[in-house]
Scaffold this active site. Structure first.
Site, PDB file in Angstrom:
ATOM      1  CG  ASP A 106      43.709   0.125 -74.925  1.00 58.77           C
ATOM      2  OD1 ASP A 106      43.964   1.197 -75.475  1.00 58.77           O
ATOM      3  OD2 ASP A 106      43.289  -0.202 -73.897  1.00 58.77           O
ATOM      4  CD  GLN A 116      35.511  -4.099 -58.190  1.00 59.16           C
ATOM      5  OE1 GLN A 116      34.953  -3.195 -58.635  1.00 59.16           O
ATOM      6  NE2 GLN A 116      35.702  -4.675 -57.113  1.00 59.16           N
ATOM      7  CB  ALA A 170      37.069  -0.410 -65.856  1.00 65.82           C
TER       8      ALA A 170
END
Length: 339
Positions: free
Chosen positions: A232, A80, A76
């Site tokens: 999230d 990583q 991302a």
């Protein structure tokens, strides 16, 4: 707009992702477009990852790990992740921060703030847009500071595990503090089935309704009992391992004060008791006004929502749609949900 944000880099992708969840300040079509944004980027080479690990530990990474798979599990914009094995045989996930990302995102946010400080808007409508964007940038600065410092995520993992310790069937990855620091996070590697993969759950002999109900109960407990919750909770971050639910990726968490927990609790009670006045009081408590509010019309609209969803079976409710309708009612009454 989506392509432009992706070309501008990780900071702008982040702000687009955050904006996609704020249907109280952006039209629905913009939110839906920004949902397409992703932070996946070209992976670092393992040679670069190894250099980051050596620098973080002040010694060769091979002294801390028996092995690390060179192929990343995910890559991302900020970090990583690789699968690794410790000398005692424990299988872990190793999250490595990209070099230079802290400085890059800090410079981008400073630039955004300077642009906002010199911007001139000539109508009240544009001033509202400016205020909303300033709020997004402030929120981006706060969340980014947390996401790029893995010491914070490590502490989130430790606190989260402590608070779910007595919750049957709920778990989260074991953290490894001695191997973690500001730029590297090491935690238990979790294998399982994403909670929304109904076919795979059934194939494993799980009744999908059981983990779903356990998930809802646990999340309500996180919010109302502890005021510390996973911020999230998309399906990729909720894994079913055997019969247990495992919450992963604690990079983003939310906290509520005692008074905020009371307001959220009032919202739940108002739905359970079909009380539109209580719901309106709670909504006003968690919102900021940027214009006139017609409380009579607001309560009438909330009453309609209670009539639509209050008596429905939980399994029949599209929670995203219900929340979207609530936010639309708020937006039409000049209310913005507090971040």
């Amino acid at each position: 707009a989506v392509s432009l944000l992706e070309e501008l880099g990780p900071t702008y992708v982040k702000i687009g992702q955050m904006a996609s969840t704020r249907s109280d300040i952006l039209p629905k079509e913009y939110c839906e477009a920004f949902e397409q944004l992703h932070a996946d980027v070209t992976p670092m080479s393992f040679e670069q990852v190894a250099k980051c690990l050596d620098a973080a530990y002040g010694k060769p990474w091979t002294e801390a790990f028996l092995a690390i798979d060179p192929t990343p599990l995910g890559s991302a914009s900020i970090a990583q992740v690789h699968k690794g094995v410790l000398f005692d045989g424990s299988v872990v996930a190793v999250k490595v921060r990209r070099p230079g990302i802290v400085e890059q995102m800090s410079e981008d946010i400073t630039l955004m703030k300077r642009m906002l400080a010199t911007a001139e808007f000539f109508s009240s409508e544009h001033q509202v847009v400016l205020l909303n964007f300033e709020n997004l940038v402030d929120e981006l600065e706060r969340t980014t500071a947390n996401e790029v410092n893995f010491d914070i995520e490590l502490n989130n993992l430790i606190r989260f595990r402590a608070e779910i310790e007595d919750c049957a069937g709920i778990s989260s990855p074991i953290p490894y503090p001695r191997l973690s620091n500001e730029s590297v996070l090491v935690m238990e590697y979790v294998e399982g089935i994403p909670i929304d993969d109904v076919a795979a759950l059934k194939q494993e002999g799980n009744n999908p309704k059981v983990p779903a109900m356990r998930l809802v109960q646990n999340y309500i407990s996180q919010v109302l009992d502890h005021g510390f919750f996973h911020a999230d909770p998309h399906p990729g971050n909720i894994i079913v391992r055997g019969k247990d639910i495992v919450w992963i990726d604690l990079g983003m968490v939310g906290t509520l004060t005692g008074s905020e927990r009371q307001l959220v609790g009032r919202m739940f009670r108002s739905v359970a008791t079909n009380d539109p006045f209580m719901l309106m009081e709670a909504v006003l408590g968690i919102s900021r006004q940027h214009g006139e509010v017609d409380e009579g019309r607001l309560m009438a609209k909330l009453s309609q929502l209670l009539g639509k969803y209050g008596s429905a079976d939980l399994s029949e409710i599209n929670m995203g749609e219900a929340f979207g309708e609530m936010v639309e009612v708020m937006r039409r009454q000049n209310l913005i949900m507090l971040p």
